[in-house]
Design an enzyme around this catalytic site. Structure first.
Site, mmCIF file in Angstrom:
data_model
loop_
_atom_site.group_PDB
_atom_site.id
_atom_site.type_symbol
_atom_site.label_atom_id
_atom_site.label_comp_id
_atom_site.label_asym_id
_atom_site.label_seq_id
_atom_site.Cartn_x
_atom_site.Cartn_y
_atom_site.Cartn_z
ATOM 1 N N GLU A 1 0.532 -1.394 -0.002
ATOM 2 C CA GLU A 1 -0.185 0.026 -0.047
ATOM 3 C C GLU A 1 0.886 1.145 -0.173
ATOM 4 O OE1 GLU A 1 -2.174 -2.758 2.734
ATOM 5 O OE2 GLU A 1 -0.345 -2.424 2.313
ATOM 6 N N ASP B 1 -2.321 -5.281 3.583
ATOM 7 C CA ASP B 1 -2.341 -5.433 4.821
ATOM 8 C C ASP B 1 -3.476 -6.461 5.014
ATOM 9 O OD1 ASP B 1 -0.788 -3.544 5.822
ATOM 10 O OD2 ASP B 1 -2.238 -2.116 5.966
ATOM 11 N N ASP C 1 -6.307 -7.269 6.246
ATOM 12 C CA ASP C 1 -7.459 -7.357 7.138
ATOM 13 C C ASP C 1 -8.503 -7.037 5.910
ATOM 14 O OD1 ASP C 1 -7.009 -4.651 6.253
ATOM 15 O OD2 ASP C 1 -6.569 -3.775 7.957
ATOM 16 N N GLU D 1 -9.884 -4.224 4.754
ATOM 17 C CA GLU D 1 -9.468 -3.302 3.745
ATOM 18 C C GLU D 1 -8.198 -3.604 3.013
ATOM 19 O OE1 GLU D 1 -11.121 0.234 2.749
ATOM 20 O OE2 GLU D 1 -11.607 -0.843 4.570
ATOM 21 N N TYR E 1 1.647 -5.259 13.025
ATOM 22 C CA TYR E 1 0.420 -4.411 12.568
ATOM 23 C C TYR E 1 -0.449 -3.797 13.625
ATOM 24 C CZ TYR E 1 -3.229 -3.531 9.091
ATOM 25 O OH TYR E 1 -4.232 -2.845 8.371
ATOM 26 N N ARG F 1 -3.602 -2.313 13.164
ATOM 27 C CA ARG F 1 -4.912 -2.335 13.210
ATOM 28 C C ARG F 1 -5.532 -3.833 13.588
ATOM 29 N NH1 ARG F 1 -3.750 1.158 8.912
ATOM 30 N NH2 ARG F 1 -4.471 3.254 9.395
ATOM 31 N N HIS G 1 -5.254 -12.366 13.692
ATOM 32 C CA HIS G 1 -4.349 -11.300 13.631
ATOM 33 C C HIS G 1 -3.437 -11.283 15.129
ATOM 34 C CE1 HIS G 1 -6.445 -8.412 10.801
ATOM 35 N NE2 HIS G 1 -6.014 -9.584 10.265
#
Length: 912
Positions: free
Chosen positions: A9, A97, A99, A101, A322, A324, A369
């Site tokens: 990203e 990432d 997740d 998103e 990470y 989040r 996670h």
């Protein structure tokens, strides 16, 4: 020779991963977030989409809620670069990432790039050499359940954001919006302020004493009087200020407390009881997103946005995992590393027999996670990373993460708590019981990690103790002093960013990873909340918005419904539900009213605009109602035909009936006549308006379109002390200073950016407002002979010179700007929060404000706005079908104009 292409990203993340994989073996590039998204206005929608509702929403609600995706102008060059790199690639690794998103970003990359080479999804929680190598070796396919869940949330947020925001725009005013989570967060802040407005204070008194025994002094407070517990704050009704029904307590006023102290003077005290027990304190779990935000706010004073900005940098450079996440799980290698570090640093006695395992208490936590911890298989300290941590923010946040991670795998602390009860009999025969509490750390356990780095760790631990002398039942104690102490009940504390995050998390509203953006929306992007210190204060616009939603969209702002909605969306992510079915029920209704019906014109027409914008404060002594009327640019207090502006820095709970009457007396008493203008004979009036005091020449006649001449008062002018001469001078502006050689008039004027002189199209700023009356023609010509200064550079002298910035060395100043006082280091500007006196701002506070502003700044500049680009012709559109899911999706490469607006009747979409 072709080599694999890895897409992540961000540029920082790309640089770190490229260093591990080898730039000669892999090409690593950044997508810079999402490369496509829903259109922000009808102009971005492809022309072959003709349905006006689809063009307005960017979603075809009648065709399986299919989104219309477009590539924004800012991402077209990124897409072109990725396509060019893909031509020479042997395989494609999607390393976004792990997740929802991140999974969606990878899916969009596939849909746009359409690679004809093998595609592999890399998944990792930390950016270290071992983790990246393992992710390459153990790739997986794209998780379409996560993609569908993200798209469902995005569609839902767009429907709520556009549809309900449109209603708010029409019924409250420009700048208002609604969002699935931000509206509920706003309601929480408003409800807390309502509780403060309804609060009635109560007072109660007790006794505090200083006692001595065994050569030591200690404090104790009155707990019982003749066996009855003394009243405390919890015994009073917050809305009446009276004791709650059934409260069997002893209530003392000041006179009674003082009298009791007199009756105890000289009376002997003895120990009635000693209660000693050892308790264990367990360490807290490692950080997740929300707890990191809360603790950073409490200990470091960081906003949620600032915390996430700093954490993002630490993660992308491979220093923490990470950030989040809502899982408290630690990888096995991390647990081993922490335990080995504890053993080496503190010894075996600080290690529990087995590793600690934590289970998340967050609803629908993503246990796949990992918790936030220092990256790698070594617990590197701040000193170990001295050359890698950038600035004090990173150092402080990393140290916070390090301590929490180490502490979570350490032994329990053992605390010995002692409670002493001391009794004496008054001269009137009453029995008074005082209580003292002590705390001794028998074994620090995990607490040792929290004093790591201190000059004297043992002294730091001792500061956490309150030691009582060794006493037994029946032992005498001396009383050195007794004092009557008064207390007042306090209204419920306003939310801070930390406590609001905790409240949202406890209620299961929203996802922890979105809280920073939600707070940024309600505090910075919308006029819903402002900060008084760290406290979140709702604006009157927030009251109007919440009233609108409560009365006409009640379920959207209901706490339980919002939490249930979150659970449904998480069920979709787990593969236990379908987004389309849930969206259909929400929008069209399933045996109940759906959103479509609530935003229909016939329903919106029933909304009373005057009613939703009226906030009732109370009634005066004559029973007349006092109402705050909310307008797009402020609020007025009204009583019948009387009205007065409400000061912007007056908090809602401070607007009592008494304060409202004072404002009305000051502002609604009518203009004050200063006399007649010598030239026109018209009356000269001084008034107070929404934007402050001003003078006016003549009366405003009913029905006339001609407005009387007006002029604002200079800074520092007192409207009550203003003279006719002062007012006439203000009304004389602009003043003709002279005539230039070419015959052009030189005038002195006061503008939105401050005082200036003008000659034709040329302008030059003046240093102060009084210069408008004193600047001469020669001085004006001298100013025009000089190069033009940057707008506003010297309009007003600095409010304060605070000194050099501790990191950059640049001078930090407090200035008075167009929108109020602000601090600046010459590169960044940060507003001084409302309610804070700019004269009292310190260098430390200014630096913190600048850091928070930097955390909100767009990528690529220290707080500088991104450059606007001109609108261009739409490029040729292409249409593609989704290859990995059932629904088809239309995408467009239509270029986005910076001036693009929503279609008629729509309002800006709010963040979720």
């Amino acid at each position: 020779m072709p080599k694999p292409l890895v897409i992540v990203e961000s540029k920082a993340k790309a640089d770190t991963i490229a260093g591990f994989l080898g730039r000669d073996r892999y090409t690593v590039m950044a997508s810079v977030g999402h490369i496509r998204d829903l259109p922000t206005g009808a102009r971005q929608v492809p022309k072959n989409v003709t349905d006006p509702d689809v063009r307005r929403l960017g979603i075809d609600v009648h065709n399986h809620f299919t989104p219309v995706y477009v590539i924004p102008d800012a991402k077209k060059q990124v897409v072109a670069s990725l396509r060019a790199a893909l031509k020479d690639a042997s395989e494609l690794y999607l390393a976004t990432d792990e997740d929802r998103e991140g999974e969606a970003i990878s899916w969009h990359l596939l849909e746009v790039l359409k690679p004809r080479i093998p595609v592999k999804r890399m998944a990792f929680h930390e950016i270290t050499g071992d983790a990246i190598t393992a992710a390459v070796d153990n790739w997986r396919n794209l998780d379409m359940k996560l993609v569908e869940a993200q798209e469902g949330r995005r569609v839902l947020d767009r429907l709520v954001g556009y549809e309900v925001s449109n209603v708010a725009f029409r019924r409250i005013g420009p700048g208002t919006s609604a969002g699935r989570v931000q509206s509920v967060a706003t309601r929480l802040v408003v409800d807390r302020e309502r509780a403060r407005m309804a609060f009635r204070a109560a007072t109660y008194w007790d006794l505090e004493g200083t006692f001595g025994a065994e050569g030591a002094e200690f404090p104790a407070g009155l707990a019982l009087l003749d066996g009855r517990r003394l009243a405390s704050g919890r015994d009073f009704d917050p809305t009446t200020g009276r004791l709650v029904d059934g409260a069997d307590v002893a209530l003392l006023d000041e006179a009674a407390a003082a009298s009791l102290a007199d009756r105890l003077e000289g009376q002997p005290f003895r120990v009635a009881s000693v209660d000693a027990r050892t308790v264990t304190e367990r360490p807290r779990p490692p950080f997740i997103t929300s707890t990191l935000q809360q603790e950073a706010a409490r200990q470091l004073g960081f906003s949620a946005a600032r915390t996430m900005h700093v954490a993002q940098g630490l993660y992308e450079r491979g220093l923490i995992t990470y950030m989040r996440t809502d899982s408290t799980t630690l990888a096995d290698q991390a647990v081993r590393a922490v335990r080995e570090h504890v053993r080496r640093l503190y010894g075996d006695e600080y290690l529990p027999a087995a590793p600690r395992v934590y289970s998340s208490r967050v609803k629908n936590a993503q246990e796949a996670h990992e918790a936030i911890r220092p990256a790698g298989d070594r617990m590197r300290t701040v000193d170990d990373l001295r050359g890698e941590l950038r600035g004090s923010d990173e150092r402080r946040l990393y140290e916070l993460v390090w301590k929490r991670t180490v502490a979570c795998q350490m032994a329990d602390a053992r605390i010995r708590r002692v409670t002493l009860r001391l009794v004496a009999t008054t001269t009137a025969g009453e029995e008074a019981t005082f209580q003292a509490t002590g705390r001794t750390i028998e074994f620090p356990g995990y607490l040792r990690a929290y004093v790591e780095g201190a000059d004297d760790p043992d002294a730091e631990l001792e500061d956490r103790e309150a030691i009582l002398p060794p006493l037994e039942e029946g032992d005498p104690v001396s009383c050195g002093e007794l004092r009557a102490s008064g207390h007042s009940t306090q209204p419920p504390a306003r939310y801070t960013e930390a406590s609001l995050v905790k409240e949202l998390e406890d209620r299961g509203i929203g996802r922890p990873s979105t809280y920073a953006s939600v707070l940024d929306t309600i505090v910075n992007k919308r006029d819903y909340v402002w900060k008084k210190g760290n406290a979140l204060v709702p604006t009157w616009t927030a009251f109007a918005k919440v009233q609108l939603l409560e009365r006409y969209f009640g379920h959207l702002i209901d706490y339980e419904f919002t939490a249930t909605m979150e659970e449904a969306l998480d069920a979709i992510a787990r593969g236990e539900g379908e987004a389309e079915k849930w969206l259909h029920s929400f929008y069209f209704g399933n045996g109940q009213v759906g959103l479509k019906e609530l935003v229909a014109e016939e329903y919106v027409a029933t909304i009373d605009k005057a009613e939703v914008n009226a906030v009732r404060i109370g009634r005066d002594a004559q029973g007349r109602e006092l109402v705050v009327r909310v307008w797009p640019n402020g609020a007025n207090i009204e009583r019948g035909d009387e009205r007065a502006p409400v000061p912007a820095d007056l908090t809602p709970d401070e607007l009592t009936v008494e304060t409202a009457e004072e404002l009305l007396a000051r502002g609604a008493g009518g203009p004050r006549a200063l006399g007649e203008d010598p030239e026109t004979g018209l009356p000269v009036l001084v008034l107070t308006g929404r934007y402050g005091p001003f003078v006016q020449l003549g009366e405003l006649e009913d029905g006339s379109k001609d407005k009387p001449k007006r002029a604002s008062l200079f800074n520092g002018m007192d409207p009550d002390a203003l003279t006719l001469a002062d007012a006439v001078a203000l009304l004389s502006l602009p003043r003709v200073v002279g005539v230039a050689a070419d015959g052009t008039e030189i005038t002195a004027q006061n503008g939105r950016y401050g005082p200036y002189i003008k000659r034709g199209s040329e302008t030059r700023s003046l240093d102060s407002e009084p210069q408008l009356f004193t600047v001469t023609e020669a001085e004006a010509e001298a100013l025009f002979a000089q190069p033009k200064r940057r707008r506003g550079a010297r309009v007003k002298p600095p409010i304060a010179e605070l000194g050099p910035h501790p990191e950059s060395g640049a001078p930090v100043r407090v200035l008075d700007g167009r929108f109020g006082p602000y601090v600046t280091d010459g590169v960044l500007n940060a507003s001084v929060p409302r309610g804070v006196d700019p004269d009292t701002v310190t260098l430390g506070q200014a630096v913190e404000l600048l850091r928070e502003r930097a955390a909100r700044a767009p990528a690529g500049g220290r707080g500088r706005p991104a450059k606007r680009t001109a609108a261009k012709k739409p490029a040729r559109r292409t249409t593609a079908k989704r290859t990995t899911a059932k629904k088809s999706t239309t995408k467009s490469t239509t270029k986005k104009s910076a001036a693009t607006k929503a279609t008629k009747g729509s309002a800006p979409e709010a963040s979720p």
